[in-house]
Write an enzyme that holds these catalytic residues in place. Structure first.
Site, PDB file in Angstrom:
ATOM      1  N   GLY A  30       0.838  -1.186   0.000  1.00 32.76           N
ATOM      2  CA  GLY A  30       0.000   0.000   0.000  1.00 32.76           C
ATOM      3  C   GLY A  30       0.874   1.237   0.000  1.00 32.76           C
ATOM      4  N   GLN A  57       2.974  10.095   1.055  1.00 32.67           N
ATOM      5  CA  GLN A  57       4.271   9.446   1.221  1.00 32.67           C
ATOM      6  C   GLN A  57       5.244   9.775   0.088  1.00 32.67           C
ATOM      7  OE1 GLN A  57       2.293   5.428   2.093  1.00 32.67           O
ATOM      8  NE2 GLN A  57       4.161   5.311   3.322  1.00 32.67           N
ATOM      9  N   CYS A  65       5.610   0.379   8.079  1.00 34.67           N
ATOM     10  CA  CYS A  65       5.253   1.477   7.177  1.00 34.67           C
ATOM     11  C   CYS A  65       6.449   1.805   6.301  1.00 34.67           C
ATOM     12  CB  CYS A  65       4.846   2.701   8.009  1.00 34.67           C
ATOM     13  SG  CYS A  65       4.390   4.148   7.019  1.00 34.67           S
ATOM     14  N   LEU A  66       6.205   2.032   5.023  1.00 40.69           N
ATOM     15  CA  LEU A  66       7.287   2.363   4.103  1.00 40.69           C
ATOM     16  C   LEU A  66       7.950   3.689   4.468  1.00 40.69           C
ATOM     17  CD1 LEU A  66       5.697   1.320   0.675  1.00 40.69           C
ATOM     18  CD2 LEU A  66       7.343   0.044   2.060  1.00 40.69           C
ATOM     19  N   HIS A 125      -4.740   1.456   7.151  1.00 38.63           N
ATOM     20  CA  HIS A 125      -3.402   2.039   7.248  1.00 38.63           C
ATOM     21  C   HIS A 125      -3.238   3.180   6.244  1.00 38.63           C
ATOM     22  CE1 HIS A 125       1.070   1.608   7.982  1.00 38.63           C
ATOM     23  NE2 HIS A 125       1.069   2.254   6.819  1.00 38.63           N
ATOM     24  N   GLU A 126      -3.667   2.951   4.996  1.00 31.69           N
ATOM     25  CA  GLU A 126      -3.489   3.964   3.950  1.00 31.69           C
ATOM     26  C   GLU A 126      -4.434   5.150   4.137  1.00 31.69           C
ATOM     27  OE1 GLU A 126      -0.852   3.704   2.288  1.00 31.69           O
ATOM     28  OE2 GLU A 126      -0.505   1.645   2.933  1.00 31.69           O
ATOM     29  N   HIS A 146      -3.020   7.471   6.538  1.00 29.18           N
ATOM     30  CA  HIS A 146      -2.030   8.361   5.919  1.00 29.18           C
ATOM     31  C   HIS A 146      -2.700   9.604   5.345  1.00 29.18           C
ATOM     32  CE1 HIS A 146       1.943   6.611   6.109  1.00 29.18           C
ATOM     33  NE2 HIS A 146       1.527   5.429   5.689  1.00 29.18           N
TER      34      HIS A 146
END
Length: 205
Positions: free
Chosen positions: A81, A86, A128-129, A170-171, A174
């Site tokens: 995701g 990001q 998380c990226l 999660h996304e 963000h």
């Protein structure tokens, strides 16, 4: 969101009007397609990551290109995701693929998404990226229903469970300026922040 969850693989839901496209089994853009831009993924500490994003009202070729570049960036980072903030774009756009490109039916674009129903709860490890190298256990709904638009502006609803539900939540977090750190215990959160501060001083963040 990185592809390292302990959750079992979620079934791929049927989409009503959702924007989907194929990806090869190596989790990379098809070689026959145009070269995609790979964005730098912003790390924790960049203010845009903790700022609510703006709604999208223009659905054009530029948006469609951005979604494909986001998929390419996500696959390159071995994620499932990726949200627009990001990569430095404060807009309500996220892409999700819980199979990391292995299933053509799993490529989902969510524009202006909102959670309209959730049920159950499950505690699983998340990462998380934008916070590479750190993970923690987060409680998320086991099932969620999302209302969103695709890259063409068509509205649809999609239901996710387990890993897919977790990725959706999660996304969307963000897009609301919320990182998974905020779901951790204060002790765990402070420990991660101290380690990141040390890495930053060493020039490694």
């Amino acid at each position: 969101m990185p592809d390292k969850s302990t959750t079992s693989e979620a079934p791929i839901p049927k989409l009503k009007g959702a924007n989907t496209a194929a990806a090869d089994s190596n989790a990379a853009p098809p070689p026959s397609g145009p070269a995609r831009k790979i964005y730098t993924i912003l790390k924790y500490g960049d203010p845009i990551l903790e700022k609510p994003s703006n709604a999208i009202s223009k659905f054009d070729a530029e948006l469609a290109e951005l979604t494909e570049d986001m998929f390419a960036t996500m696959y390159a980072a071995q994620g499932i995701g990726l949200a627009a903030p990001q990569i430095g774009k404060s807009i309500r756009l996220t892409v999700v693929d819980v199979t990391s490109g292995k299933n053509p039916e799993a490529k989902i674009v969510l524009v202006n998404p909102e959670i309209i129903h959730f049920e159950g709860e499950k505690r699983e490890e998340e990462g998380c990226l934008s916070i590479p190298g750190f993970r923690g256990y987060v409680v998320r709904p086991q099932f969620v229903t999302i209302r969103a638009q695709d890259a063409k502006g068509e509205s649809f609803e999609i239901r996710g469970e387990d890993l897919l539900a977790r990725a959706f939540c999660h996304e969307i977090d963000h897009l609301n300026g919320i990182l998974f750190l905020q779901h951790l215990s204060m002790l765990k959160r402070d420990m991660i922040r101290r380690k990141i501060k040390k890495l930053r001083k060493q020039g490694e963040w």
